[in-house]
Design a protein around this motif. Structure first.
Motif, mmCIF file in Angstrom:
data_model
loop_
_atom_site.group_PDB
_atom_site.id
_atom_site.type_symbol
_atom_site.label_atom_id
_atom_site.label_comp_id
_atom_site.label_asym_id
_atom_site.label_seq_id
_atom_site.Cartn_x
_atom_site.Cartn_y
_atom_site.Cartn_z
ATOM 1 N N ASP A 164 0.856 -1.229 0.009
ATOM 2 C CA ASP A 164 0.091 -0.001 0.072
ATOM 3 C C ASP A 164 0.919 1.273 0.243
ATOM 4 O OD1 ASP A 164 0.834 -0.397 2.692
ATOM 5 O OD2 ASP A 164 -1.130 0.296 3.499
ATOM 6 N N LYS A 176 0.550 2.259 -4.300
ATOM 7 C CA LYS A 176 -0.523 1.592 -5.239
ATOM 8 C C LYS A 176 -0.754 2.628 -6.445
ATOM 9 C CE LYS A 176 -2.885 -1.912 -6.581
ATOM 10 N NZ LYS A 176 -4.236 -1.516 -7.188
ATOM 11 N N ASP A 197 -0.554 -5.172 2.495
ATOM 12 C CA ASP A 197 -1.228 -4.104 3.263
ATOM 13 C C ASP A 197 -0.862 -3.773 4.601
ATOM 14 O OD1 ASP A 197 -3.118 -2.402 4.056
ATOM 15 O OD2 ASP A 197 -4.681 -3.356 3.769
ATOM 16 N N MET A 203 -6.316 1.113 -0.474
ATOM 17 C CA MET A 203 -5.950 0.696 -1.961
ATOM 18 C C MET A 203 -7.222 0.204 -2.748
ATOM 19 S SD MET A 203 -2.719 -1.882 -1.524
ATOM 20 C CE MET A 203 -2.967 -2.788 -0.148
#
Ligand code: ATP
Ligand code: MG
Length: 649
Positions: A164, A176, A197, A203
């Motif tokens: 992310d 991202k 993540d 995201m």
């Protein structure tokens, strides 16, 4: 002959006998049948026919003796996270990622592109790739979409691993959106994007393409994936050069030669003590701290592979050198980590030391540095004032070493593993490293020059193990870029300029592109910078050659002052400019005197801290500075433009 000279001579005169012995330091599944195959020079292959695996050598083979020893210490002052992993933990984590990749269809020779921040998962993923014979291509996290897109198209990865976000100085840098934009720009489409993540940024996921890392990890939690034995010269990774001169090259590294060279580099240069069984009396192990990024070659070699190949613990750090765990300013953070984790050897870039130099020096002495043997610095010229400052501050040997992404390990260094009494000399990265046949060639005649004469630094073939095997997918570019200096002899050009003294210490004077030609005399920008840094008021400087109708080129200097008060008024500026010029006159002569000294608040550097002289020069000459995707702070060039003033009509 002294011990160093004797061993160096052997390494370059009888490379096959030297490297045959070094190769015993790693595990081979099948022995090699030939040490060196140079039939298609300059494309050479080391340890031909031998099969091995980097991940096996870095992880599996330590399980028998070190399974509960710490392998990885992860510290992020950006997120306040600190974790340690034993060799057993590392083995488990690497197998999970390897299983994930196999399930996504990644096999031997396929590329996996990593666009990741400094997280342990990045290291697991690199090892997972080499475990299954896939080729990793790590792209520095936070590179702009266009730079990323070029690398995606060049490497053509089956899978991309990303996250992310990264974080810098407490500011979240979402990755991202950059990755999505790069995939829009790129022609190549990976079949899968696996996303870690970290809970830093939201995201949006593309259906059918993007999958969650943690979910896959759970699915493969107990997986075991066997190592794929590769022939020694099969590629382990692709890594692009830093892009300082504007043209990043995809350096392809082999497998066996890379492993053998990295172990040799630890033994002879970075941590000789580890090879006579010495362990830290408190931690019971050896611990290496390379404060770099996995996106650079130092990160590949000295955060990931070399320490693990040698069974050490590696400290992986995300954050700035001046910020602590709580997000508060702490210029002593690195030294506190050295003390707490009993770091035995540390490696970083001069630019980091220059950052520390702007802080209160008392931070250097607040922590117990008794475990530390030496601090290694590389990546750009180490000026003498900075080297002295840090040497006195921490009371340890400061060991500069010179190399390139292409060479994969140092070409010049102090080699205490060969001769413990080998002393560093300020301003010099040291002497030629075993295996490297270094020569200095006169730029005009191409003849070899003697001591105290400047020349282009070249390596006579064959390159030792660990150096680039070729440019990824482009043997011709490899030969044409690096090997076309001489028609009659196979020499690799470093495109750097150097000199060696009577005692055999070598000095780097700058890049050949940066050599200034003033009225027919050739001057290295490095020499002039070194001289300017000798003035007490100057903190940092960059010199470029700028076109001049009369003299061909003149040196123009940009400088950051230690204390802004010293240039408070225009009169102060003029006075200091005059003083700086006089300093250069005294040390190098009037020919080297900069035509102007401009004072600026910042200088344009790459994300890895290298001076973007080509951009400075372009701005001075009123040209377009070109691709600035790797620039750290774009406002630096604005300051340069302001300092230069309006162009003449
Ligand atoms: P690109 O090749 O893409 O333009 P780059 O040359 O900066 O970028 P790297 O491979 O990271 O990419 O850097 C190697 C270069 O850095 C060397 O060729 C040299 O110019 C410089 N360098 C590295 N270490 C030292 C050192 N110890 N002293 C002086 N210069 C150094
Ligand atoms: Mg280069």
């Amino acid at each position: 002959m002294d011990r160093y000279s004797e061993i160096y001579r052997h390494s370059v005169d009888e490379p096959e006998s030297f490297w045959r012995a070094e190769a015993a330091a790693i595990d081979w599944q099948a022995p090699f049948t030939r040490v060196l195959d140079d039939d298609a020079a300059p494309l050479s292959r080391w340890f031909v026919g031998g099969t091995t695996n980097l991940c096996h050598n870095a992880v599996d083979r330590h399980l028998a003796t070190r399974s509960s020893q710490v392998a990885l210490i992860y510290v992020s002052t950006e997120t306040g996270i600190e974790r340690t992993y034993t060799y057993r933990d590392l083995f488990d984590e690497v197998n999970r990622v390897a299983a994930m990749l196999v399930a996504e269809g990644v096999g031997r020779g396929d590329r996996v592109l990593l666009y990741l921040p400094m997280v342990p998962e990045a290291l697991f993923a690199m090892l997972a790739c080499t475990r299954i014979g896939a080729i990793h291509s790590v792209v520095f996290g936070g590179f702009a979409s266009s730079s990323l897109a070029t690398r995606i198209d060049d490497a053509r990865p089956t899978v991309i691993l990303s996250a992310d976000a990264g974080s810098r100085a407490g500011r979240v840098v979402p990755y991202k959106p950059l990755l999505d934009a790069a995939l829009e720009l790129a022609g190549h489409r990976p079949s899968r994007v696996v996303l870690l993540d970290r809970g830093l940024a939201s995201m949006t996921r593309v259906d059918g393409r993007d999958v969650d890392w943690a979910t896959l990890r759970d699915e493969h939690f107990d997986a075991r994936v066997p190592c794929v034995w590769l022939e020694s010269s099969e590629p382990s990774y692709i890594l692009y050069t830093s892009g300082t001169t504007g043209i990043p090259k995809g350096v392809q590294r082999d497998t066996g030669g890379h492993a053998v060279a990295l172990v040799a580099s630890m033994r002879y240069i970075f941590d000789p003590a580890a090879f006579d069984g010495t362990v830290d009396p408190v931690s019971g192990r050896r611990t290496f701290f390379a404060a770099s990024d996995i996106g650079w070659v130092v990160g590949h070699c000295y955060i990931v592979y070399a320490p693990l190949l040698c069974g050490m613990a590696s400290l992986m750090y995300e954050g700035l050198p001046i910020r602590g765990m709580d997000g508060e300013a702490d210029p002593g953070i690195w030294w506190s980590l050295v003390a707490r984790h009993r770091v035995n050897a540390m490696f970083t870039a001069p630019t980091a030391i220059r950052v520390l130099k702007k802080q209160d020096p008392s931070h250097l002495t607040r922590h117990d540095l008794s475990s530390l043997d030496a601090l290694f610095l590389a990546g750009e010229p180490l000026d003498e004032p900075t080297a002295r400052w840090i040497a006195e501050g921490i009371g340890k040997p400061i060991l500069d070493n010179y190399w390139q992404t292409e060479t994969g390990w140092p070409m010049l260094s102090t080699q205490r593993g060969i001769d413990p009494s080998m002393e560093p000399r300020f301003g010099s990265p040291g002497k030629p490293v075993v295996g490297f046949r270094l020569k200095l060639l006169d730029e005009a005649s191409n003849a070899e020059v003697g001591a105290n004469r400047k020349g282009v630094l070249v390596i006579e073939a064959p390159l030792p193990p660990g150096c680039m095997s070729t440019v990824w997918g482009d043997d011709r570019r490899f030969v044409e870029t690096y090997w076309s200096l001489l028609a009659d002899r196979s020499v690799y050009s470093t495109f750097d300029w150097g000199i060696r003294d009577d005692d055999g210490y070598w000095f780097i004077l700058g890049r050949t592109d940066d050599v200034i030609n003033v009225a027919g005399h050739r001057l290295g920008t490095r020499e002039i910078e070194e001289s300017i840094s000798g003035h007490a008021a100057i903190a940092e400087t960059a010199v470029v050659g700028v076109a001049d109708a009369l003299k061909g080129q003149v040196p123009i200097a940009f400088a950051i002052v230690r204390d802004p008060v010293s240039i408070a008024t225009p009169a102060d500026r003029l006075r200091l400019e005059g003083e700086v010029m006089a300093t250069v006159d005294r040390s190098l002569g009037a020919l080297a005197r900069p035509a102007r000294v401009h004072f600026v608040p910042t200088l344009p550097k790459t994300r890895s801290g290298k001076m973007l002289r080509r951009a400075l020069q372009a701005v001075c000459e009123g040209r377009d500075p070109g691709d600035l995707a790797t620039i750290e702070d774009p406002t630096a060039l604005e300051h340069v433009r302001i300092a230069l003033g309006p162009p003449f009509p």
